[in-house]
Design an enzyme around this catalytic site. Structure first.
Site, PDB file in Angstrom:
ATOM      1  CG  ASP A 141      -1.636   1.201   1.003  1.00 35.79           C
ATOM      2  OD1 ASP A 141      -2.979   1.543   1.983  1.00 35.79           O
ATOM      3  OD2 ASP A 141      -2.093   1.193   0.192  1.00 35.79           O
ATOM      4  CE  LYS A 144      -1.080   3.446  -3.819  1.00 32.82           C
ATOM      5  NZ  LYS A 144      -0.987   2.602  -2.723  1.00 32.82           N
ATOM      6  CG  ASP A 169      -5.789  -0.335  -1.313  1.00 30.13           C
ATOM      7  OD1 ASP A 169      -4.898   0.571  -0.790  1.00 30.13           O
ATOM      8  OD2 ASP A 169      -6.727  -0.680  -1.693  1.00 30.13           O
ATOM      9  CG  ASN A 170      -4.395   2.195  -3.135  1.00 29.61           C
ATOM     10  OD1 ASN A 170      -3.346   2.308  -2.588  1.00 29.61           O
ATOM     11  ND2 ASN A 170      -5.501   2.269  -3.594  1.00 29.61           N
ATOM     12  CD  GLU A 199      -8.542   4.271  -0.220  1.00 29.73           C
ATOM     13  OE1 GLU A 199      -8.501   3.557  -0.974  1.00 29.73           O
ATOM     14  OE2 GLU A 199      -7.199   5.276  -0.282  1.00 29.73           O
TER      15      GLU A 199
END
Ligand SMILES: O=C(NCCCCc1cc2ccncc2s1)c1cc(-c2ccc(F)cc2)cc(O)c1O
Ligand SMILES: [Mg+2]
Length: 214
Positions: A141, A144, A169-170, A199
């Site tokens: 997380d 990126k 995540d993401n 989120e």
């Protein structure tokens, strides 16, 4: 002097959550970020997926890349068995200082080791510094564009074993296209996408769960 967003998030925890109650800390942060000020926590929707992965694995050794304010750190630590090892890496000292206080408010400081520094520098040192052979679960997380190089680095450093799980995540927003391309096409991984939302928003995002096959 102006407060920072993480400082305002910590104040909301100290005002609305009960000391020693991790669920009330998670709830206080979600309420603050949904109704007062958005922040880049994994959030409640993706957080439930994270919870189910952690609970199903009952991991003995966990690595989190990207602590931020400690929201996912608290979500993970509250579910770990008593003698589990949990290391969370944060690059930004300001974020780390807030995260330490959020984790302490939840009463979980004994279960988490927060390390300040860059993933690329720390990953090669984890084995010797923390006496960890391999990780059962890694939650990605952080930056990126570091997901792919850090995954390759963890492979090279022998930090993954047959069955280790990477949860990222993401993967849609902000997105990690090179990581997704690699992990979904590599014979060394079995991957599955958990569709969700960014989120506290209606924007699509999701978690990619990848099992290292060795
Ligand atoms: O950047 C994000 N997260 C990383 C923060 C970088 C902190 C780091 C930790 C660390 C540790 C070790 N080495 C190096 C690093 S670098 C992030 C951003 C968004 C987002 C989504 C839509 C937006 F419009 C605006 C932001 C949502 C998210 O869930 C995120 O996680
Ligand atoms: Mg994130």
């Amino acid at each position: 002097t102006q407060s920072t967003r993480p400082q305002r998030l910590l104040s909301a925890v100290q005002k609305n959550a009960t000391r020693g109650d991790p669920c009330s800390v998670v709830r206080a942060i979600d309420d603050f970020c949904r109704h007062k000020e958005w922040a880049m926590n994994v959030g409640d929707e993706k957080g439930c997926i994270l919870d189910s992965v952690v609970s199903e694995m009952n991991p003995a050794a966990v690595l989190e890349l990207g602590t931020y304010c400690g929201y996912s750190t608290v979500r993970i630590a509250r579910l770990l068995p008593p003698d589990a090892k949990f290391i969370t890496l944060e690059f930004n000292p300001g974020f780390a200082a807030i995260a330490r206080q959020v984790i302490a408010w939840a009463g979980l400081e004994e279960k988490v080791q927060l390390v300040e520094g860059a993933s690329g520098d720390w990953i090669p040192k984890i084995k010797e510094q923390f006496g960890i052979k391999t990780f059962d679960l890694v939650f990605l997380d952080h930056w990126k564009d570091r997901y792919l190089p850090d995954t390759k680095l963890m492979e090279e450093c022998g930090l993954l074993r047959k069955g280790s799980v990477l949860l990222a995540d993401n993967v849609i927003c902000p997105g990690t296209p090179d990581y997704l391309e690699y992990i979904r096409s590599s014979p060394k991984y079995e991957s599955r996408y958990f569709k969700s939302h960014l989120e506290y928003t209606k924007v699509e995002d999701g978690l990619e769960k990848s099992i290292f096959l060795g």
